[in-house]
Write a protein that holds these residues in place. Sequence first.
Motif, short mmCIF file in Angstrom:
data_model
loop_
_atom_site.label_atom_id
_atom_site.label_comp_id
_atom_site.label_asym_id
_atom_site.label_seq_id
_atom_site.Cartn_x
_atom_site.Cartn_y
_atom_site.Cartn_z
N LEU A 191 0.81 -1.22 0.00
CA LEU A 191 0.00 0.00 0.00
C LEU A 191 0.85 1.28 0.00
O LEU A 191 0.53 2.23 -0.73
N PRO A 192 1.94 1.33 0.79
CA PRO A 192 2.76 2.55 0.78
C PRO A 192 3.26 2.92 -0.63
O PRO A 192 3.23 4.08 -1.02
N GLU A 193 3.65 1.90 -1.39
CA GLU A 193 4.14 2.15 -2.75
C GLU A 193 3.00 2.66 -3.64
O GLU A 193 3.16 3.59 -4.44
N ILE A 194 1.83 2.02 -3.49
CA ILE A 194 0.65 2.45 -4.26
C ILE A 194 0.29 3.89 -3.92
O ILE A 194 0.04 4.72 -4.80
N TYR A 195 0.28 4.18 -2.62
CA TYR A 195 -0.08 5.52 -2.16
C TYR A 195 0.87 6.57 -2.73
O TYR A 195 0.45 7.63 -3.20
N ARG A 196 2.17 6.25 -2.70
CA ARG A 196 3.18 7.16 -3.25
C ARG A 196 2.91 7.44 -4.72
O ARG A 196 2.91 8.58 -5.16
N GLU A 197 2.64 6.38 -5.46
CA GLU A 197 2.44 6.53 -6.92
C GLU A 197 1.15 7.32 -7.23
O GLU A 197 1.13 8.17 -8.12
N LEU A 198 0.10 7.05 -6.45
CA LEU A 198 -1.16 7.79 -6.64
C LEU A 198 -0.96 9.27 -6.32
O LEU A 198 -1.40 10.15 -7.07
N SER A 199 -0.26 9.54 -5.21
CA SER A 199 -0.03 10.93 -4.80
C SER A 199 0.79 11.67 -5.85
O SER A 199 0.51 12.82 -6.18
N LYS A 200 1.79 10.98 -6.38
CA LYS A 200 2.63 11.58 -7.42
C LYS A 200 1.78 11.99 -8.62
O LYS A 200 2.09 12.93 -9.34
N ASN A 201 0.68 11.24 -8.85
CA ASN A 201 -0.22 11.55 -9.96
C ASN A 201 -1.41 12.43 -9.51
O ASN A 201 -2.43 12.47 -10.20
N ASN A 202 -1.23 13.09 -8.36
CA ASN A 202 -2.25 14.03 -7.86
C ASN A 202 -3.59 13.40 -7.55
O ASN A 202 -4.64 14.04 -7.66
N VAL A 203 -3.58 12.10 -7.20
CA VAL A 203 -4.83 11.43 -6.87
C VAL A 203 -5.03 11.47 -5.35
O VAL A 203 -4.15 11.06 -4.59
N GLU A 204 -6.20 11.99 -4.92
CA GLU A 204 -6.55 11.99 -3.51
C GLU A 204 -6.99 10.58 -3.11
O GLU A 204 -7.76 9.96 -3.84
N VAL A 205 -6.50 10.09 -1.97
CA VAL A 205 -6.82 8.73 -1.54
C VAL A 205 -7.70 8.76 -0.29
O VAL A 205 -7.37 9.42 0.70
N ARG A 206 -8.86 8.06 -0.37
CA ARG A 206 -9.74 7.94 0.79
C ARG A 206 -9.80 6.46 1.15
O ARG A 206 -10.17 5.64 0.30
N GLY A 207 -9.47 6.13 2.39
CA GLY A 207 -9.34 4.70 2.70
C GLY A 207 -10.11 4.25 3.92
O GLY A 207 -10.62 5.06 4.72
N CYS A 208 -10.17 2.94 4.10
CA CYS A 208 -10.83 2.32 5.25
C CYS A 208 -9.93 2.48 6.49
O CYS A 208 -8.77 2.88 6.39
N GLU A 209 -10.48 2.13 7.64
CA GLU A 209 -9.72 2.18 8.91
C GLU A 209 -8.37 1.46 8.79
O GLU A 209 -7.34 1.96 9.23
#
Lengths: 415, 415
Positions: free
Chosen positions: A272-290
Motif C-alpha cells: 500500500l505505501p508504494e501504491i499511495y506514493r504513486e497515486l499521490s505523485k499523480n495528484n490522486v486523492e486517496v480515501r481509505g478504510c480504517e
Amino acid sequence: MNELIYKGEMAKKAAFSLSTLSDEVKNNALIAIANALKNRAEEIISANNKDIAAAEEKGMKKAMIDRLKLDKKRIDTIAQGVVQVAELPDPVGEIVKEWTRPNGLVIAQKRVPMGVIAIIYEARPNVTVDAAALTLKTSNAVILRGGSEAINSNMALMKIMQEAAYSNGIPEGTLNLIEDTARETAVGLMKLNGYVDMLIPRGGQGLIKAVVANATVPVVETAAGNCHIYIDGECDKKMALDILINAKVSRPSVCNAVETLLIDKSIASDFLPEIYRELSKNNVEVRGCEECRKIIPDIIQATEDDWYTEYNDYIISVKIVDGIDEAISHINKYNTKHSEAIITQNQEKAEKFLNEVDAAAVYVNASTRFTDGFEFGFGAEIGISTQKMHARGPMGLEQLTSIKYVIHGNGQIRQ
Amino acid sequence: MNELIYKGEMAKKAAFSLSTLSDEVKNNALIAIANALKNRAEEIISANNKDIAAAEEKGMKKAMIDRLKLDKKRIDTIAQGVVQVAELPDPVGEIVKEWTRPNGLVIAQKRVPMGVIAIIYEARPNVTVDAAALTLKTSNAVILRGGSEAINSNMALMKIMQEAAYSNGIPEGTLNLIEDTARETAVGLMKLNGYVDMLIPRGGQGLIKAVVANATVPVVETAAGNCHIYIDGECDKKMALDILINAKVSRPSVCNAVETLLIDKSIASDFLPEIYRELSKNNVEVRGCEECRKIIPDIIQATEDDWYTEYNDYIISVKIVDGIDEAISHINKYNTKHSEAIITQNQEKAEKFLNEVDAAAVYVNASTRFTDGFEFGFGAEIGISTQKMHARGPMGLEQLTSIKYVIHGNGQIRQ
C-alpha cells in the motif's frame, strides 16, 4: 407536445422506408454528411459561438464550456467519425440463423432496424452527429434531444445533416432534433409510446435516473461506472501498479475509469505505501478504510458514501479486504455493473472472479479502461449499457438493431 | 413493501450462487419438482378447491374458473412440462463469440443468467410452475406475482417446488411468490429497481398497459396479438381458405390467432362469398368494410375500433384493399407487431411483405398460429415479445439470459 407527435409521426413513417435502403445509399449519404459538415464549418462555428456566449453569461463551468465548444479542428474530427461509421459493415439484413421445421416451414431470424431510436443527452454537440450517423447506418430513424445549452449548435448541425442526407436518397423524417428545450418536452419524449422503439439516455447519473423514473418507452440504461480493481495477494506488483495508475489517471472523467481499489490484506502493509506514493505523485486523492489508515495515517477516512461514488475525478477510495470472497461481495454490493478487474497470477482465483462478479465487462490483468467500442473492435458506439436486457457493454451497430422471424411456408396450418 | 424488499434481497443473493450451478444440479432439481408436484397432487387440489369456491362465490366467469382449475390430470401435464424443460439444452455459460485484439486482450462474449426475473400474471396456476421451471433452468432467481384469485393454489405449488428445489442443491431464495395480493404490491414489484433485472408481464392488454405505465425496472412487453392475413390476388384459393380458417378458429382465444382479414379487391367479389360461407359455417361473426357489404349485405359494418381490436373470440374483421401497398399500410398502422401473413404465389410480393411489415413474425403461405416456442423448435416459452428490445417473438431459454464480456489480459493498459 405538438413538436413531439409531429416528429414522432415523421420518424415512424421514415423508418418504414429506411428498412429497405441499400448499404450503398446509406454510405453515400454519410459521406455527403461528412463533407457538408467540413464545408459548412463556418456556419456551425457561428451558431456555436451563440451557445458559448450564453453559457459564459450564465457562468457555466470551464470544463462544461470546453465540451460545448466547436472549432474547425473538432468539426473535422467529428466529420471523420462519420466517415468511419460509413466504413463499418452494415448489420441490417443479416440472417442470424435459419432452420427448417419437420412440417417444412423455413424459419429465418433476420436482423432488422430497431425503427425509431430516441436519444437524450447533455450539451455535447458531437453526440448530435455521432448519434445521427450510427442510427442512419443501421436504417433507424432518430429523434435527438440534446442539452438546451447546445441548442444553436445542434440546430445548425441538424440542418446541415438533413440537407445532405435528404438530397442523397435518405427519406425525409429520418433525422429529427427536438428544438423545444423545455424539461417537459424531454419527459414527453420519454413517454412517446407508439413512436419510440428504444430510448437511450447518454449522460450523468441524474439524467439516467430521471429517464428510468419517467420513461414508459423501452430504455437502455447507459454509462454510470463505479468500477473496481482488486489486487490479489498473488499478483505481479509492477503489473498491478501500472494497471491501477492507467485505470485511474489516463482519463479520470470517463465511465470506465477505476473508482475503488480493493487490496488483499496479505500484501497491504507491504504494497500500500508504494501504491499511495504513486497515486499521490499523480495528484490522486486517496480515501481509505480504517485498516488503510493504520498503515498510512495520511489517508483520508472513507465513508459509506465513498464506496458508492463514481468520482470522475482525481480521487480514489481504497479498502483492504480479506481475500477474493470479500472483494467479490464488496463489488457486487456497490458496483454499477460496468467494468471490474482482478490482478492475480492465480488462475483459479481469476476464473472465480470472472464468474462471480456481476458486470458488463470483467477483466483479469488488464485495465478497466478498455470497455469501449473501438477497444473491443466494434468501432464507434452509442454508449455503454449497464443493464442486462437487450445490450450489455459497448453498444455498437449491432445493438441498434432488432431481429424479426421471417417464415416461408407452402400452406402449413397448425394441428 | 416489506415482503418485496425481503424477497428481493433473498432473490438477489440466490442469483449470485445460481450463476455457478451445473446443469446437472439444475436438472435434478427440476425432476424432483416434477415428482413432488405429482406426489403431492392432493395437497394442490385441496388448496385449489379453496380458490375455486371463492371464485364461484364472487361470480367469476366460467371460462376464467376453467383456467384456474387444477385436477390430477392437469397437474400431471404441468409436471410433464417441468421434465421437458429439464431436457432442453442449457444456454448458460455458452461462449457466443471470442476474439483476440491486436494488443493481445482475449475478449469472450459469454452467456450468463439475467439475475432476478419478476413475472406478473393472471389467475393461471400453471404459469407459476412454468415460470419457475424456465427461470431455474437458466440459473435465474424468480419473483412471481400471480392473480389474487389463485393465491391458495400458488402458495401450495410454491411450497412444494421450494422444498423439492432447496433439498436438491438449489440455493434458498431462488423461488419466490409474492403472497400479498394487494394491487399496490404489484406496483411495488414494477418499481423494485436494484433487485429486478427483467420484468415480464403475462396477461391481457390491461395488465401490459399497467406495467408499461408504472414500471421503472426493465420490462419485456408480451402477448397482445392483433394479427392479420392478407390474401393477395395471385393466391392459391384453397390454401388461402385453409390457412384463414386455421388461424381464426383452431384456438380463437390465443394471441397468434388472426383478427383481421385483408383481401385484394381484384378477387374480392369472386372469393369473399366463399370465405364468408366458410367462416359462418365455423360460427365466426364477420364485420366488414363498406366494400365488403356491397358484395355481402349480411356482413356487419366494421368501425374504426374494429381494426384495432384483438377479439380473442369467434369474430373477424374484413377489409378489401387495393393491392399489397394498402395491405402493408393497414397492417403497419393497426397491428401490435406480433404475427402477420400473406397468402400469394407471387414471390416478389411475398418478399415485399416480409420486408416491409413490422412484426415479430412475418409469414408467407402459412398460418399465424405457428408463432410459439414449441412450433419454432425452442421448446417451452415464457411468452411472446411484441417489442423490439432484447427479445422479439417467442421467448425461450436463451431470451432469459444476458451476456457478459470476459476479458483475459497480461498487463495491458490503455494508450
